[in-house]
Write an enzyme that holds these catalytic residues in place. Structure first.
Site: not given
Ligand code: GCU
Length: 421
Positions: A260, A264, A351, A402
């Site tokens: 997540s 990144k 998402w 997720h």
């Molecule tokens: C949120 C956010 C995402 C991210 C995620 C996470 O959903 O919008 O961009 O990847 O958190 O880190 O769990």
């Protein structure tokens, strides 16, 4: 320009009047049919319009251009790694995980300046003849959440402060499903992790806390100053400085991974530090592996609104204007080339735009092809739980939400077996 779809001048005129949000972010769309035709920037075309046909030209000319664009327009400029980093073994035991592993907890700080150091937790498999390849990633809730191992040090109350308890209640072992330590160790890999809050607490306080507060002291922030994702990635690089010195770790075989927001982070760490031998992105989504121009699920506008501290201020120029980005996320993947790269999605993680995550690999494939490696050419992602590996790229979409699950790890271990063993 490479064509996933064709951009027309007329459409670009229409796009340019879309208004960036004021006060609240735009609403997410999940409608594939509503995606406006777009074209991705060509990773193999220099800014002066010359095609890149050789590895040399990619490495010397084009790669630095792309890296510079991501730095300036998205992640922000990170400081150099410190010249002198201090490592202090806080705790060590060779009888961890039923004596199958050695556990080390190492405090890392630098130049005597940073007293508030991060703690790297490392498990290495016992009984190997050689130093082990290693997975390195940041954790969300503190080292003590990755296992019920009672010896793992708990972050201070101050470090845990400000963290919500919505997803996982920070508690010993609370995120152990994301960290199958026994499995990783039994496959002959080491695993190392630190808590995101040790480098930079994940909330917007104007960059006073964490490593920003230490390294940026006395400096004015500008539109290119580094954000929190860049700080976490910098922390991963700092840990690599330590892992290079750990006799139980094969320093040439460290895979950087993350889930997540930390996926990144892993992508940016892999882009900025070629010492990482492999890059793994798990459900990294918007501003990670997913193609921004698709505008499915989370968008640049939404992410900048919800997480204003993650990226540099320049990134906000692209709120609702992804087509103006000088790059797209396939080029973040391309920055990993020619190292093995793995992207994973989850079927219910709309998402994060699973298809967009896959298409980044397709968009990065020409760069891998330059190195003589096969990549992904089909615009149709593989089916659920049908992992694919082509050349030095891997992808799967796991059934479910997720998360990072054992299924994902088993694929990463299989992938690592090909390249890090
Ligand atoms: C949120 C956010 C995402 C991210 C995620 C996470 O959903 O919008 O961009 O990847 O958190 O880190 O769990």
């Amino acid at each position: 320009m490479i064509g996933l779809t064709i951009l027309t001048a007329a459409l670009s005129a229409v796009f340019s009047i879309a208004a960036p949000s004021a006060g609240s972010p735009e609403k997410a769309s999940y409608d594939e049919a509503a995606i406006k035709p777009y074209s991705l920037p060509d990773p193999l075309l220099t800014l002066s319009g010359r095609p890149v046909r050789t590895v040399r030209r990619w490495a010397r000319r084009r790669r630095p251009e792309i890296l510079e664009q991501f730095t300036r327009e998205m992640f922000g400029e990170s400081p150099k790694l410190p010249r002198r980093t201090l490592f202090h073994v806080l705790e060590e035991s060779s009888s961890a995980l039923g004596s199958k592993a050695t556990r080390r907890q190492v405090s890392i700080s630098f130049d005597g300046e940073w007293t508030d150091s991060l703690v790297l937790l490392i498990y290495t498999p016992n009984g190997l003849d050689e130093p082990a390849p290693c997975f390195l990633g940041v954790n969300f809730w503190g080292n003590w959440t990755v296992s019920t191992d009672p010896a793992i040090l708990k972050p201070s109350a101050a470090r845990l402060q400000g963290y919500g308890t919505k997803q996982i209640r920070p508690d010993r072992g609370a995120s152990q499903s994301r960290w199958p330590l026994e499995e990783i160790i039994s496959r002959g890999y080491a695993v190392a992790t630190f808590y995101r809050g040790d480098i930079d607490p994940d909330f917007d306080d104007g960059f006073k806390n964490g490593v920003h507060g230490v390294l940026d002291k006395g400096k004015e922030r500008d539109a290119e100053s580094w954000g929190t994702v860049a700080a976490w990635a910098w922390g991963l690089r700092l840990c690599l400085d330590y892992l290079e010195k750990d006799p139980d770790i094969d320093e040439g075989k460290v895979a950087v991974f993350g889930h997540s927001r930390l996926g990144k982070t892993a992508l940016w760490a892999g882009a900025t530090d070629r010492r990482f031998a492999m890059v793994i992105s798990n459900c990294s989504g918007c501003s990670g592996a997913a193609i921004s121009r698709r505008r499915i699920g989370e968008t640049v506008d939404i992410i900048n609104y919800k997480f204003p501290h993650w990226f540099c201020t320049n990134y906000r120029k692209y709120n609702c204007r992804e087509w103006d980005l000088p790059f797209d996320e396939h080029e973040l993947i391309a920055l990993a080339a020619p190292r093995p790269v793995y992207v994973a999605s989850a079927s219910e993680d709309n998402w994060a735009d699973p298809k967009g995550e896959y298409l980044s690999l397709v968009g990065a494939s020409p760069v891998y092809a330059l190195y003589g490696y096969e990549g992904f050419t089909s615009y149709v992602p593989p089916g659920i739980e049908q992992p694919v590996v082509a050349g030095r790229m891997g992808y799967h979409i796991r059934r479910g939400k997720h998360d990072i699950a054992l299924y994902d790890w088993l694929r990463y271990l299989d992938f690592a077996d090909r390249f890090l063993k």
